[in-house]
Write a protein that holds these residues in place. Structure first.
Motif, PDB file in Angstrom:
ATOM      1  N   ASN A   1      13.603  24.618  11.478  1.00 13.85           N
ATOM      2  CA  ASN A   1      15.047  24.444  11.466  1.00 13.85           C
ATOM      3  C   ASN A   1      15.511  23.616  12.659  1.00 13.85           C
ATOM      4  OD1 ASN A   1      15.214  26.079   9.221  1.00 13.85           O
ATOM      5  ND2 ASN A   1      15.863  27.901  10.351  1.00 13.85           N
ATOM      6  N   LEU A   2      16.594  22.921  12.467  1.00 13.49           N
ATOM      7  CA  LEU A   2      17.338  22.322  13.575  1.00 13.49           C
ATOM      8  C   LEU A   2      18.521  23.236  13.842  1.00 13.49           C
ATOM      9  CD1 LEU A   2      18.055  20.024  15.553  1.00 13.49           C
ATOM     10  CD2 LEU A   2      19.260  18.909  13.662  1.00 13.49           C
ATOM     11  N   ARG A   3      18.590  23.780  15.057  1.00  9.90           N
ATOM     12  CA  ARG A   3      19.690  24.678  15.384  1.00  9.90           C
ATOM     13  C   ARG A   3      20.363  24.242  16.681  1.00  9.90           C
ATOM     14  NH1 ARG A   3      17.342  29.473  15.738  1.00  9.90           N
ATOM     15  NH2 ARG A   3      17.220  29.617  17.999  1.00  9.90           N
ATOM     16  N   PHE A   4      21.651  24.037  16.626  1.00 10.48           N
ATOM     17  CA  PHE A   4      22.399  23.654  17.814  1.00 10.48           C
ATOM     18  C   PHE A   4      22.835  24.903  18.582  1.00 10.48           C
ATOM     19  CE2 PHE A   4      23.027  20.090  14.878  1.00 10.48           C
ATOM     20  CZ  PHE A   4      22.611  19.047  15.692  1.00 10.48           C
ATOM     21  N   ASP A   5      22.427  24.977  19.837  1.00  7.35           N
ATOM     22  CA  ASP A   5      22.828  26.090  20.706  1.00  7.35           C
ATOM     23  C   ASP A   5      24.192  25.759  21.294  1.00  7.35           C
ATOM     24  OD1 ASP A   5      22.938  28.243  22.466  1.00  7.35           O
ATOM     25  OD2 ASP A   5      21.909  27.101  24.031  1.00  7.35           O
ATOM     26  N   ASP A   6      25.224  25.945  20.487  1.00  5.20           N
ATOM     27  CA  ASP A   6      26.568  25.501  20.878  1.00  5.20           C
ATOM     28  C   ASP A   6      27.423  26.671  21.377  1.00  5.20           C
ATOM     29  OD1 ASP A   6      26.639  26.652  18.365  1.00  5.20           O
ATOM     30  OD2 ASP A   6      28.037  25.204  17.510  1.00  5.20           O
ATOM     31  N   THR A   7      26.994  27.286  22.480  1.00  2.00           N
ATOM     32  CA  THR A   7      27.715  28.426  23.036  1.00  2.00           C
ATOM     33  C   THR A   7      28.451  28.072  24.323  1.00  2.00           C
ATOM     34  OG1 THR A   7      25.734  29.133  24.242  1.00  2.00           O
ATOM     35  CG2 THR A   7      26.083  30.070  22.044  1.00  2.00           C
ATOM     36  N   ASN A   8      28.452  26.795  24.698  1.00  6.60           N
ATOM     37  CA  ASN A   8      29.116  26.359  25.933  1.00  6.60           C
ATOM     38  C   ASN A   8      30.047  25.194  25.611  1.00  6.60           C
ATOM     39  OD1 ASN A   8      29.893  25.851  28.536  1.00  6.60           O
ATOM     40  ND2 ASN A   8      27.867  25.285  29.293  1.00  6.60           N
ATOM     41  N   PRO A   9      31.219  25.485  25.015  1.00  9.46           N
ATOM     42  CA  PRO A   9      32.067  24.424  24.469  1.00  9.46           C
ATOM     43  C   PRO A   9      32.590  23.431  25.501  1.00  9.46           C
ATOM     44  CG  PRO A   9      33.216  26.535  24.505  1.00  9.46           C
ATOM     45  CD  PRO A   9      31.785  26.821  24.822  1.00  9.46           C
ATOM     46  N   GLU A  10      32.586  23.800  26.777  1.00 12.45           N
ATOM     47  CA  GLU A  10      33.115  22.885  27.786  1.00 12.45           C
ATOM     48  C   GLU A  10      32.252  21.640  27.962  1.00 12.45           C
ATOM     49  OE1 GLU A  10      35.430  25.845  30.858  1.00 12.45           O
ATOM     50  OE2 GLU A  10      33.247  25.752  30.973  1.00 12.45           O
ATOM     51  N   LYS A  11      30.978  21.707  27.596  1.00 12.60           N
ATOM     52  CA  LYS A  11      30.068  20.576  27.826  1.00 12.60           C
ATOM     53  C   LYS A  11      29.550  19.953  26.539  1.00 12.60           C
ATOM     54  CE  LYS A  11      28.361  22.269  32.303  1.00 12.60           C
ATOM     55  NZ  LYS A  11      27.140  22.602  33.090  1.00 12.60           N
ATOM     56  N   GLU A  12      29.956  20.474  25.386  1.00  8.44           N
ATOM     57  CA  GLU A  12      29.372  20.046  24.124  1.00  8.44           C
ATOM     58  C   GLU A  12      30.330  19.164  23.331  1.00  8.44           C
ATOM     59  OE1 GLU A  12      27.025  24.310  24.038  1.00  8.44           O
ATOM     60  OE2 GLU A  12      28.635  23.916  22.609  1.00  8.44           O
ATOM     61  N   SER A  13      29.778  18.354  22.437  1.00 10.89           N
ATOM     62  CA  SER A  13      30.617  17.471  21.642  1.00 10.89           C
ATOM     63  C   SER A  13      29.932  17.117  20.334  1.00 10.89           C
ATOM     64  CB  SER A  13      30.932  16.180  22.408  1.00 10.89           C
ATOM     65  OG  SER A  13      29.787  15.337  22.474  1.00 10.89           O
ATOM     66  N   VAL A  14      30.744  16.655  19.381  1.00 10.13           N
ATOM     67  CA  VAL A  14      30.226  16.183  18.091  1.00 10.13           C
ATOM     68  C   VAL A  14      29.356  14.952  18.304  1.00 10.13           C
ATOM     69  CG1 VAL A  14      30.884  15.241  15.853  1.00 10.13           C
ATOM     70  CG2 VAL A  14      32.152  17.179  16.806  1.00 10.13           C
ATOM     71  N   GLU A  15      29.720  14.097  19.257  1.00  7.92           N
ATOM     72  CA  GLU A  15      28.921  12.904  19.543  1.00  7.92           C
ATOM     73  C   GLU A  15      27.477  13.292  19.860  1.00  7.92           C
ATOM     74  OE1 GLU A  15      28.279   9.553  23.061  1.00  7.92           O
ATOM     75  OE2 GLU A  15      30.086  10.814  23.085  1.00  7.92           O
ATOM     76  N   TYR A  16      27.303  14.303  20.698  1.00 10.64           N
ATOM     77  CA  TYR A  16      25.959  14.723  21.064  1.00 10.64           C
ATOM     78  C   TYR A  16      25.219  15.312  19.866  1.00 10.64           C
ATOM     79  CZ  TYR A  16      27.475  14.138  25.934  1.00 10.64           C
ATOM     80  OH  TYR A  16      27.930  13.631  27.119  1.00 10.64           O
ATOM     81  N   MET A  17      25.921  16.077  19.038  1.00 14.29           N
ATOM     82  CA  MET A  17      25.294  16.644  17.850  1.00 14.29           C
ATOM     83  C   MET A  17      24.783  15.543  16.931  1.00 14.29           C
ATOM     84  SD  MET A  17      27.767  19.864  16.827  1.00 14.29           S
ATOM     85  CE  MET A  17      27.313  19.581  15.138  1.00 14.29           C
ATOM     86  N   GLU A  18      25.617  14.546  16.699  1.00 17.08           N
ATOM     87  CA  GLU A  18      25.232  13.457  15.793  1.00 17.08           C
ATOM     88  C   GLU A  18      24.061  12.664  16.359  1.00 17.08           C
ATOM     89  OE1 GLU A  18      28.895  11.370  15.360  1.00 17.08           O
ATOM     90  OE2 GLU A  18      29.632  12.663  13.731  1.00 17.08           O
TER      91      GLU A  18
END
Length: 553
Positions: A65-82
């Protein structure tokens, strides 16, 4: 070649999985995951983890699986996910499922409530500074918080009010109640939830409390039915907490965490914070600058994904941290490009050569193989005319004894063409060589007549037919083998990491060069058309790697 076609080497993780399958553990399943935090672009260190997780699953008929550990919203973005999705796909892997830690926020909250009700979690009002002081040291036990024995009902009430947004950021945290005297500091009542009012790119403002990584990771693995949770070595001391959460919650399955040594590559940094600093302070042009160790930077430089997979397989998987020489990565890149890159001729620093006995206005064309060992790669048409361009370095007036290129009165073979002889050297008022006048031997097209020995062979392009191009000569971003050891890692930046040549000329066959096409510019290096700036009529080529390792020589 697919991502799993390369020969594989044995390692301790493969042995563990083989033993588990032999014992019918996990009902004979293998399920892995790659769990990046979307707070930056992936780098070469992530490539090792990607290749390991996806390859282990593929070779055992399992899933990854690809799983995004997105529990720190202050540093995360859709750009990085893509960007992460692009990088994983470009490396040649396809995930079985795409998930996000945020998919599980409600379930994670319910599990936290269960821990509170079991008397194994409590709401603490200690400040972060006080928690650090009370945690103790490697030789001294920690000091229990005054809130550690708060009644269960009060903990439940406060935790529900934390979720409802009644308290300020940092006013409370939820901590696991484990053992403040544990020799493993990670087990001394770690925080598992904190208050943080930050807009989340997927859940919006639905939550103002977010789970911590160690708590989230093990439960996300469990919820996805992961069998082997493969992490880098710094998580080894966190494994007892991983197991504690799953054991105390009596979850329906319990993934096995296995740690391996992370990739440490010389002349490179892989800290996302430092990579971001390079970008924001404009030491590079962006995350995909070809000098960056990011996967997108390597891709833009023209590095084949197969070369990265080969590199990750060849360096192996161990439990011991060690440094990998940058030259080894470059060797893997050269090995692949030598086999697969199209050949072409490009003159980076042109010197005009007038063929004095060639008829004015006349031109001729002939075919040259695109790869000397692979006829299936076809051929291309190369034109010859009255004026050709050679490299400035391929001519010397006063050469050393072993110089095998063009000299006054000397002969040299033009790659795939004629033998020419230098008859006259034209200089400007400052004494600089600006033009050569040479004669050609019409009997030498593609061959040496009997008794004729011409040792030197140089590349060239026809001035009339060649195309202008910008050539970017990229080199290692850092001149220090371990910039992280410097007081300021920026002091290790190589001032010669990029040289831009704007007067280069390339053969006409490159008129429609696409970013995915890689070339060996003969006698010069391996290059790729830039994916951002190159287009027909304005060609830009990035150097991927030199023909041979010349670093430090």
């Amino acid at each position: 070649m697919s991502a799993t076609d390369s020969p594989v080497s044995s390692n301790f993780i493969r042995h563990i999985i083989a033993e588990d399958l032999a014992a019918a553990k996990n009902n004979g399943r293998v399920a892995t995951r790659f769990p990046p935090e979307p707070n930056g672009y992936l780098h070469i260190g992530h490539a090792k983890s990607i290749c390991l997780n996806f390859t282990l699953a593929a070779e055992n008929n399992g899933t990854c699986n690809l799983r995004f550990d997105d529990t720190n919203p202050e540093k995360e973005s859709v750009e990085y996910m893509e960007s992460i999705e692009r990088d994983v796909a470009w490396l040649g892997f396809q995930w079985a499922g795409k998930y996000h830690a945020s998919d599980y926020f409600e379930t994670l909250y319910d599990y936290a409530v269960q821990l509170i009700m079991q008397g194994q979690a409590y709401v603490d009002s200690s400040t972060p500074e006080q928690m650090r002081l009370d945690r103790g040291t490697l030789t001294e036990p920690g000091k229990p918080s005054p809130d550690r024995d708060r009644p269960i009902e009060e903990n439940l009430d406060l935790f529900q009010r934390m979720r409802a947004g009644e308290f300020a950021d940092g006013q409370y945290v939820l901590r696991a109640k484990i053992d403040m005297a544990s020799p493993n500091i990670n087990m001394r009542d770690p925080a598992i939830y904190r208050i943080r009012r930050a807009h989340h790119h997927r859940t919006g403002d639905a939550w103002c409390i977010y789970p911590m990584y160690d708590y989230t990771h093990c439960l996300s693995d469990m919820l996805e039915g992961i069998t082997h949770s493969i992490c880098t070595l710094e998580f080894e001391d966190h494994r007892p907490l991983y197991d504690w959460v799953l054991d105390e919650l009596k979850t329906p399955c319990h993934p096995q965490q296995i740690e391996f040594a992370r990739l440490q590559l010389e002349y490179t940094i892989v800290s996302k914070r430092k990579l971001l600093q390079l970008v924001t302070e404009k030491h590079v042009t962006g995350w995909d600058d070809p000098r960056m160790p990011t996967i997108s930077g390597l891709r833009r430089a023209g590095v084949p994904p197969e070369a990265i997979r080969d590199f990750c397989e060849r360096i192996g998987v161990t439990k011991k941290n060690s440094w990998i020489e940058m030259s080894f990565l470059e060797t893997c890149i050269r090995d692949n490009l030598n086999d697969n890159a199209l050949r072409a001729m490009a003159v980076l620093r042109p010197l005009p050569v007038v063929i004095t006995n060639w008829e004015d206005g006349k031109s001729e064309t002939y075919q040259i193989a695109n790869h000397p060992q692979k006829p299936e790669m076809g051929s291309r048409e190369v034109a010859f005319g009255k004026v050709i361009l050679i490299e400035q370095d391929d001519f010397m007036e006063n050469p050393p004894k072993d110089f095998k290129r063009l000299v006054p009165g000397g002969e040299v073979r033009l790659r795939g063409s004629y033998v020419i002889k230098c008859e006259e050297v034209i200089k400007d008022a400052a004494g600089n060589v600006v033009e050569l006048r040479c004669s050609y031997d019409p009997a030498t097209l593609g061959k040496n007549p009997e008794g004729r020995k011409v040792k030197g062979v140089i590349h060239w392009v026809s001035e009339q037919h060649a195309l202008p191009a910008e050539i970017r000569l990229y080199d290692r971003l850092f001149s220090h083998p371990n910039p992280d050891t410097l007081d300021n890692f920026l002091d290790g930046i190589n001032p010669d990491s990029l040289e831009v040549l704007t007067d280069a000329r390339v053969e006409a066959s490159l008129a429609n060069a696409t970013p995915d096409t890689r070339y060996q510019f003969e006698r010069t290096g391996y290059f790729c058309a830039d994916s951002v700036d190159s287009k027909p009529g304005k060609l830009v080529f990035n150097r991927t790697v030199t023909l041979r390792d010349s670093w430090g020589k």
